[in-house]
Design an enzyme around this catalytic site. Structure first.
Site, mmCIF file in Angstrom:
data_model
loop_
_atom_site.group_PDB
_atom_site.id
_atom_site.type_symbol
_atom_site.label_atom_id
_atom_site.label_comp_id
_atom_site.label_asym_id
_atom_site.label_seq_id
_atom_site.Cartn_x
_atom_site.Cartn_y
_atom_site.Cartn_z
ATOM 1 N N GLU A 115 -10.487 7.106 3.943
ATOM 2 C CA GLU A 115 -9.457 6.565 4.838
ATOM 3 C C GLU A 115 -9.535 7.183 6.241
ATOM 4 O O GLU A 115 -10.616 7.460 6.751
ATOM 5 C CB GLU A 115 -8.075 6.719 4.192
ATOM 6 C CG GLU A 115 -8.005 6.001 2.839
ATOM 7 C CD GLU A 115 -6.612 5.895 2.271
ATOM 8 O OE1 GLU A 115 -5.661 5.595 2.994
ATOM 9 O OE2 GLU A 115 -6.473 6.093 1.037
ATOM 10 N N ASP A 153 0.853 -1.182 0.000
ATOM 11 C CA ASP A 153 0.000 0.000 0.000
ATOM 12 C C ASP A 153 0.899 1.246 0.000
ATOM 13 O O ASP A 153 2.102 1.181 0.262
ATOM 14 C CB ASP A 153 -0.953 -0.017 1.207
ATOM 15 C CG ASP A 153 -2.206 0.819 0.934
ATOM 16 O OD1 ASP A 153 -2.168 1.680 0.021
ATOM 17 O OD2 ASP A 153 -3.218 0.634 1.629
HETATM 18 C C1 BGC Z 1 -5.064 3.110 0.172
HETATM 19 C C2 BGC Z 1 -5.295 2.051 -0.870
HETATM 20 C C3 BGC Z 1 -5.110 2.629 -2.245
HETATM 21 C C4 BGC Z 1 -3.763 3.283 -2.351
HETATM 22 C C5 BGC Z 1 -3.512 3.929 -3.696
HETATM 23 C C6 BGC Z 1 -3.806 3.881 -0.051
HETATM 24 O O1 BGC Z 1 -3.739 4.985 0.795
HETATM 25 O O2 BGC Z 1 -5.027 2.518 1.440
HETATM 26 O O3 BGC Z 1 -6.570 1.501 -0.728
HETATM 27 O O4 BGC Z 1 -5.263 1.621 -3.201
HETATM 28 O O5 BGC Z 1 -3.641 4.278 -1.367
HETATM 29 O O6 BGC Z 1 -4.232 5.077 -3.863
HETATM 30 C C1 BGC Z 2 -3.946 7.891 -0.816
HETATM 31 C C2 BGC Z 2 -3.644 8.383 -2.151
HETATM 32 C C3 BGC Z 2 -3.627 9.879 -2.044
HETATM 33 C C4 BGC Z 2 -2.588 10.316 -1.035
HETATM 34 C C5 BGC Z 2 -2.628 11.785 -0.809
HETATM 35 C C6 BGC Z 2 -2.831 8.274 0.105
HETATM 36 O O1 BGC Z 2 -2.985 7.727 1.369
HETATM 37 O O2 BGC Z 2 -4.170 6.538 -0.896
HETATM 38 O O3 BGC Z 2 -4.536 7.889 -3.090
HETATM 39 O O4 BGC Z 2 -3.379 10.487 -3.252
HETATM 40 O O5 BGC Z 2 -2.713 9.654 0.190
HETATM 41 O O6 BGC Z 2 -1.589 12.166 0.025
#
Ligand code: BGC
Ligand code: BGC
Length: 621
Positions: free
Chosen positions: A512, A315
């Site tokens: 998130e 991740d």
């Molecule tokens: C998330 C994932 C996601 C990835 C890419 C992460 O922060 O937990 O679910 O696929 O970012 O965006």
């Molecule tokens: C997310 C990404 C996002 C990024 C922004 C990550 O945790 O998964 O998709 O673009 O945070 O900082």
């Protein structure tokens, strides 16, 4: 064709038969020879490059794809192409990345990954489907499969061929900001719908130009976390970080192995049997050990016992949570079985450190070869390496992007996801020939609120975030009888004298950890809207947008009828279909609805009693 023949995996459910699976059950072996011969021609630099995934916005220079032989690029939430967020801009950027890859010595195409988690949700004009929690309430795997098909086709319109979906989390605690990404609190339902999503996304096989590679996530236990102290823990082989984080997201799931398997591992064998060839290990920990650092979970259980032949992608920056020293963290994760590293901005450092770790002997060459072999086999299965493979958005699919036909399926999904929780005095369904219908609430006319997080922006946004689609207010206006007057107020005022008031309130979009919520209360202005509408004396039907069951004291009792609509996406017409009785409500709760905060966690089969609404509840058919 990459469909896994599942016979052996099905036997996994009876644990004692596992040892019978001595030969790999999967159909990837036909690519072994080609993958092996390619691997034999690769330098260490080229191999490490295959294991690295940079973010499109985090990439210092697009030529880094050549310089570092990158195996993959992703676009995280909000990582839009520099020249806009249109279908054309995305397709052009995808093509530019593949052009870079084509110029490398071996010309191995990159895998382009994106979070198409409810449709191709980063792209303007894409059809946005209900989030998974709503799909769980449909109990309709055929529909979930069809949604996967459409998402895949909208993706291939931009050229992209890998989605970080389905999320097969089994959320146990509504405080968690990612609850809506899960189909259900019930592992069986998650397993069934997760497999359906994989089948839909991957369609007739990975080499079908209308299919994409699925990624089951987040392995495992992401839905079982408790908030922790946030202190950094590193005791022997146990790793955990808290840092700035202090909520449920990315936390620790504490339970014995039998429970962990029964709840949190359950969706994975079915996803693998359905053909999932990529899996994303979770940020979270199990009993204090980060999943991304767990050799037991990644190598022994997933690749060994479950026979997973695809590859693992970490991740977003998850590897560095394993240890404060990035290089140490990389060694632990790769040795645990991680195959590809999502390192949005620090990919150059990752590349350098992993190479050093191999040269120093900390990471054995055999582990690198295994990881790259796994990645190459999937690329071969996807047909990326075939003569005549065109690394471009498909013009025919571009014509169908956001089409009426696609929207019709999303509208059906909205209809089937709505759960009627209350209908007193039978005010529901509404009559479309009433003299005047008053619609109230800021969420009633805000497609951004209707879609929730992971829509255009990572956290979602307010307002007209995308092209196409209909708000609930728009849908009511479009579908009432010609003589019916529709009035609207944001704050619930002005209902007096109307025949009926439809109030739409809800949680604002979030994604998130930003959605972690200790209170699960609606904002005061939302509560006031319902109160104001109810004070008019006109019958009130409340429609709630939320990513989870929340506390509804103070709005449920003010409403004559009450509908949980989750985050339904762009097709508000599906809400009108049910509101006006064209379709009976059929949705059934895929989560237990707690009566009070102190009941949480409360889940199907845990023996706890007296929820506000039990799992499976839903009035109507
Ligand atoms: C998330 C994932 C996601 C990835 C890419 C992460 O922060 O937990 O679910 O696929 O970012 O965006
Ligand atoms: C997310 C990404 C996002 C990024 C922004 C990550 O945790 O998964 O998709 O673009 O945070 O900082």
């Amino acid at each position: 064709m990459s469909k896994i023949s599942g016979s052996c995996l099905i036997m996994l459910s009876s644990a004692f038969l596992m040892s019978a699976c001595t030969t790999p059950p999967v159909g990837l072996s036909r690519y072994d020879a080609d993958a092996r011969s390619l691997l034999n021609r690769m330098t260490l630099d080229e191999k490490i490059g295959q294991m690295v995934q940079a973010d499109s916005s985090g990439m210092k220079d697009i030529t880094d794809i050549q310089t570092y032989h990158l195996g993959s690029v992703l676009s995280g939430g909000g990582s839009d192409p520099a020249d806009g967020n249109s279908l054309a801009a995305w397709a052009a950027y995808y093509e530019a990345c593949q052009e870079q890859a084509a110029r490398t010595r071996l010309g191995i195409p990159i895998l382009y990954g994106i979070d198409a988690v409810h449709g191709h949700n980063n792209v303007l004009g894409a059809v946005i489907f209900p989030h998974n929690i709503g799909l769980g309430c449909t109990r309709n795997p055929a529909l979930v499969e069809e949604i996967g098909r459409i998402a895949a086709m909208e993706m291939r319109a931009t050229g992209m061929h890998w989605t970080f979906a389905p999320c097969v989390t089994v959320p146990q605690d509504e405080h968690w900001g990612r609850t809506y990404e899960g189909y259900s609190e019930d592992p069986e339902l998650v397993a069934e719908l997760g497999a359906a999503a994989v089948r839909g996304l991957q369609g007739n096989g990975l080499d079908d130009p209308k299919s994409v590679l699925a990624c089951a996530k987040h392995f495992a236990g992401d839905g079982g976390t408790q908030p922790d102290s946030g202190d950094f823990v590193n005791v022997g082989d146990r790793y955990n970080t808290g840092g700035a984080r202090s909520g449920w997201d990315q936390g620790d799931t504490q339970c014995d192995e039998a429970t962990f398997r029964r709840i949190h591992l359950a969706p994975y064998p079915t996803a693998i049997t359905a053909g999932a060839l990529s899996i994303m290990p979770s940020y979270s920990s199990w009993n204090g050990l980060k999943c991304s650092a767990s050799k037991y979970l990644l190598t022994d259980v997933l690749k060994g016992e479950m026979g997973f032949e695809g590859f693992l992608v970490s991740d977003w920056e998850a590897i560095r949570q394993i240890d404060p020293d990035f290089k140490t963290a990389i060694g632990i994760s790769i040795n645990a079985g991680m195959d590809m590293a999502m390192e949005p901005t620090k990919y150059r450092t990752f590349y350098k450190y992993l190479k050093e770790l191999v040269e120093e002997g900390t990471v054995p060459m055999s582990r690198i070869d295994d990881a790259v072999f796994r990645i190459l086999r999937v690329k071969l299965a996807m047909g990326l390496m075939e003569e005549g493979y065109v690394a471009q958005g498909d013009p025919a699919l571009q014509n169908e992007f956001g089409s009426e036909a696609h929207r019709a399926v999303a509208r059906q999904a909205v209809r089937e996801s709505l759960v009627l929780l209350k209908n007193e005095g039978h005010v529901f369904p509404a009559s479309r020939t009433a003299k005047r219908i008053h619609v109230a609430g800021q969420a009633a006319d805000n497609i951004g609120y209707q879609c929730g997080g992971w829509t255009i922006a990572w956290q979602g946004k307010s307002g007209d975030v995308t092209a196409g689609g209909t708000t609930v207010l728009g849908a009511v206006r479009k579908t009432v009888a010609p003589g019916t007057e529709v009035t609207y107020s944001k704050d619930g005022s002005g209902a007096e004298g109307a025949d009926l008031c439809i109030v739409v309130v809800g949680e604002k979009p979030y994604a998130e950890g930003a959605g972690d919520d200790p209170d699960l209360q609606l904002a005061d202005e939302e509560l006031a809207t319902v109160r104001q509408a109810a004070a008019s004396g006109v019958p009130v039907i409340t429609v709630l947008f939320s990513g989870r069951p929340i506390m509804v004291n103070g709005i449920l009792d003010q409403s004559d009828a009450f509908i949980a609509a989750w985050f339904p996406g762009t097709e508000g017409l599906g809400v009108a279909d049910v509101l006006f009785g064209d379709y009976q409500p059929t949705g059934k709760l895929s989560f237990t609805w707690p009566r009070s905060l102190d009941q949480i966690p409360i889940n199907k089969g845990d023996g706890k009693t007296n929820p506000l609404f039990p799992y499976g509840f839903g009035l109507g058919k």
